[in-house]
Design a protein around this motif. Structure first.
Motif, PDB file in Angstrom:
ATOM      1  N   THR A  16     -13.628   4.036   0.054  1.00 54.31           N
ATOM      2  CA  THR A  16     -13.004   3.962  -1.265  1.00 54.31           C
ATOM      3  C   THR A  16     -11.524   4.306  -1.197  1.00 54.31           C
ATOM      4  O   THR A  16     -10.687   3.679  -1.852  1.00 54.31           O
ATOM      5  N   VAL A  17     -11.190   5.285  -0.364  1.00 54.88           N
ATOM      6  CA  VAL A  17      -9.822   5.796  -0.285  1.00 54.88           C
ATOM      7  C   VAL A  17      -8.934   4.935   0.598  1.00 54.88           C
ATOM      8  O   VAL A  17      -7.771   4.675   0.264  1.00 54.88           O
ATOM      9  N   TYR A  66      -9.260  11.138  -2.864  1.00 49.96           N
ATOM     10  CA  TYR A  66     -10.365  10.444  -3.532  1.00 49.96           C
ATOM     11  C   TYR A  66     -10.146  10.403  -5.043  1.00 49.96           C
ATOM     12  O   TYR A  66     -10.364   9.364  -5.690  1.00 49.96           O
ATOM     13  N   TYR A 119       0.819  -1.211   0.000  1.00 46.01           N
ATOM     14  CA  TYR A 119       0.000   0.000   0.000  1.00 46.01           C
ATOM     15  C   TYR A 119       0.854   1.264   0.000  1.00 46.01           C
ATOM     16  O   TYR A 119       1.993   1.268   0.480  1.00 46.01           O
ATOM     17  N   SER A 177      -7.436   7.886  -5.808  1.00 50.32           N
ATOM     18  CA  SER A 177      -7.920   6.519  -5.626  1.00 50.32           C
ATOM     19  C   SER A 177      -8.840   6.088  -6.761  1.00 50.32           C
ATOM     20  O   SER A 177      -8.758   4.956  -7.257  1.00 50.32           O
ATOM     21  N   ASP A 227      -7.160   3.269  -8.781  1.00 50.60           N
ATOM     22  CA  ASP A 227      -7.695   2.085  -8.104  1.00 50.60           C
ATOM     23  C   ASP A 227      -6.806   1.657  -6.927  1.00 50.60           C
ATOM     24  O   ASP A 227      -6.772   0.486  -6.552  1.00 50.60           O
ATOM     25  N   GLU A 228      -6.076   2.625  -6.391  1.00 55.61           N
ATOM     26  CA  GLU A 228      -5.237   2.367  -5.225  1.00 55.61           C
ATOM     27  C   GLU A 228      -5.978   2.785  -3.946  1.00 55.61           C
ATOM     28  O   GLU A 228      -6.706   3.768  -3.931  1.00 55.61           O
ATOM     29  N   ARG A 229      -5.762   2.022  -2.890  1.00 61.59           N
ATOM     30  CA  ARG A 229      -6.227   2.427  -1.572  1.00 61.59           C
ATOM     31  C   ARG A 229      -5.022   2.734  -0.698  1.00 61.59           C
ATOM     32  O   ARG A 229      -3.947   2.156  -0.875  1.00 61.59           O
TER      33      ARG A 229
END
Length: 535
Positions: free
Chosen positions: A191-192, A142, A90, A145, A149-151
């Motif tokens: 989402t984030v 946001y 991550y 992300s 598509d990264e968290r």
């Protein structure tokens, strides 16, 4: 390497190359919460209990900008099936709020400055993302992300530093709490963030009865849940260190044990233990001006029964406390229960959740508490301690009349907390009366001897050349009955394993005459009576 994002693993590398006690089981517990409804965690412990070390460990484990595999070789986390799944997977944002309070202590714009600096660092990592005029930190994260598509994993160390140090400015606190809500309780939060981990001294601030971030799982000194052993040292861990360094486990226990945290009934202050091992001596290493000043402020508050209860705890007693009313704000203290609750979070008191009682955990904390009290204008306690010193001297010299008078005086001075009903309440009087003796003795209530329980046993500390005391208490009987019970049940035989000379002390209170009497003998095989000193 970034300032707040992509910090890498250097900080944790420095930790594991030194004397590291394996606390990586925390990683497995955090892994179980990632990308679930339980992804938000707040862990609060008192200072020097390993919070920042744990934050550095989590940063090193999750941060995808580095390879941390070698740092975890042989540690608990490596053996779990989730280890590979999340290792360095991550983008990690890691913030220490004390950095900001140090730099921007006098700025009303501190919350805006925090966001600005973190955003600038994030944009260096994601240069293709354009900052918009109305962007705040959450809107920027946001958009990143959604596009990548990264968290993120966010770690905030000392999350409550702003509340503790700038909490008198309501506009700053409101702005800060709103920032946290925007990040972790907004429509885009899940989402984030794959997970968020906050550390601090105080649990998340409450407004009335509800937490400002009620979607967080909280793990505090009062309610640690399954994270109790992840912070501080357990008895087994300290025993291993004591053996490795060849030091006295008994001394380490006396000075640094005593925290009853959840199911862990014996947690040690890790910072102080390591300092004692490093320097070769046990003493107080637990000094922070801010917390020390706060203690002085709290113990001087004029809440009914507060000072009496502090005297009881200094004498080794425990006191009931309701911890549910506290709003988790050091600037809002409305009752004696609030005082004790904040002192539990600061580590100056320990808490037993099974019986809802607080107490002073060990000698290190007792010494710090005594220093704090001496720095106040609390004359009654100073008088109590001086009288207690005289009482111990009278006991050791065999002055029975002086001992009886000293106990009488202790009772008269603290009638609000020392009302007599039975021998147990008389034992409370003795605990207060002999409060000074804790400097030279380890004092045990209801000491198991093999043939019963001695009411009060005082065993001299190492390098204290004074006799032990076995004190038996009677209510409406006689001192002779008390002394006879000590002999009949052979209480001194057990104590003699740990010490040399022993004095037998019988104390009786005659309820009708409202009078204390005392009888003292020196223990020997023949039971020779010790000469009584005429006052």
């Amino acid at each position: 390497m970034g300032v707040y994002i992509n910090k890498g693993n250097k900080a944790f590398r420095d930790i594991v190359t030194d004397e590291y006690v394996d606390k990586t089981s925390l990683i497995l517990k955090m892994n179980a919460t990632l990308n679930t409804e339980r992804r938000y965690s707040c862990v609060t412990r008192c200072r020097r209990f390993g919070k920042s070390m744990a934050a550095k460990m989590l940063c090193a484990y999750y941060d995808k900008s580095c390879d941390s595999r070698e740092l975890f070789v042989g540690l608990k986390a490596e053996q779990d099936k989730s280890f590979e799944k999340y290792l360095n997977k991550y983008y990690v944002i890691c913030v220490d709020m004390t950095d900001f309070t140090t730099r921007y202590r006098n700025s009303k714009e501190i919350v805006s400055l925090i966001q600005h600096e973190i955003m600038e660092d994030i944009l260096d990592v994601f240069p293709e993302t354009r900052r918009k005029e109305r962007d705040d930190l959450m809107s920027l994260l946001y958009r990143i992300s959604e596009r990548t598509d990264e968290r993120f994993v966010m770690i905030i160390d000392e999350w409550d530093a702003i509340l503790r140090e700038m909490g008198t400015d309501e506009s700053i606190i409101t702005a800060y709490v709103d920032l946290l809500r925007r990040l972790f309780k907004g429509s885009g939060s899940d989402t984030v963030f794959a997970g968020a981990y906050l550390t601090g001294i105080l649990p998340i601030k409450k407004y009335n009865t509800e937490s400002a971030l009620n979607n967080f799982n909280e793990y505090s000194m009062i309610d640690p849940a399954h994270l109790a052993a992840c912070y501080g040292f357990t008895e087994e861990e300290v025993r291993t260190l004591a053996k490795r360094y060849g030091v006295s486990m008994e001394n380490l226990k006396l000075w640094y044990d005593g925290y009853n945290i959840g199911k862990e009934k014996s947690i040690y202050n890790p910072y102080s233990v390591m300092k004692a091992l490093e320097r070769g001596s046990c003493r107080s290493y637990w000094t922070t001006t801010g917390a020390y000043d706060s203690v002085i402020t709290y113990i001087q508050m004029n809440f009914e029964g507060l000072k009496d209860d502090i005297i009881r705890m200094l004498s080794g007693e425990r006191v009931y406390v309701d911890t549910t009313e506290f709003l988790n704000d050091m600037h809002i203290v409305r009752s004696k229960n609030d005082v004790f609750t904040v002192l539990i979070h600061l580590g100056y008191l320990a808490y037993d959740e099974d019986v809802q009682e607080c107490y002073i955990p060990n000698k290190e904390v007792a010494d710090e508490m005594n220093k704090a009290i001496k720095a106040t204008s609390w004359e009654p306690l100073a008088k109590t301690i001086q009288n207690s010193k005289s009482l111990l001297e009278a006991t050791l010299s065999g002055n029975e009349q002086a001992v009886a008078r000293g106990i009488e005086q202790a009772h008269d001075e603290h009638t609000s907390i020392l009302a007599y009903n039975d021998e147990n309440s008389l034992a409370c009087v003795l605990s207060v009366a002999y409060i000074w003796a804790r400097n030279e003795y380890v004092i045990h209530r209801e000491y198991a001897t093999g043939k019963g329980y001695a009411d009060l046993v005082m065993i001299p500390r190492r390098n204290v050349a004074k006799p032990a005391l076995v004190i038996e208490l009677k209510f409406n009987h006689s001192t002779t009955t008390a002394i006879d019970q000590i002999k009949r049940k052979d209480y001194p035989a057990k104590i003699a394993e740990y010490t040399g000379d022993i004095l037998l002390v019988g104390i009786n209170y005659d309820k009708e005459a409202k009078q204390h009497t005392c009888q003292i003998e020196k223990w020997s095989k023949k039971g020779t009576r010790m000469p009584v000193v005429t006052p």
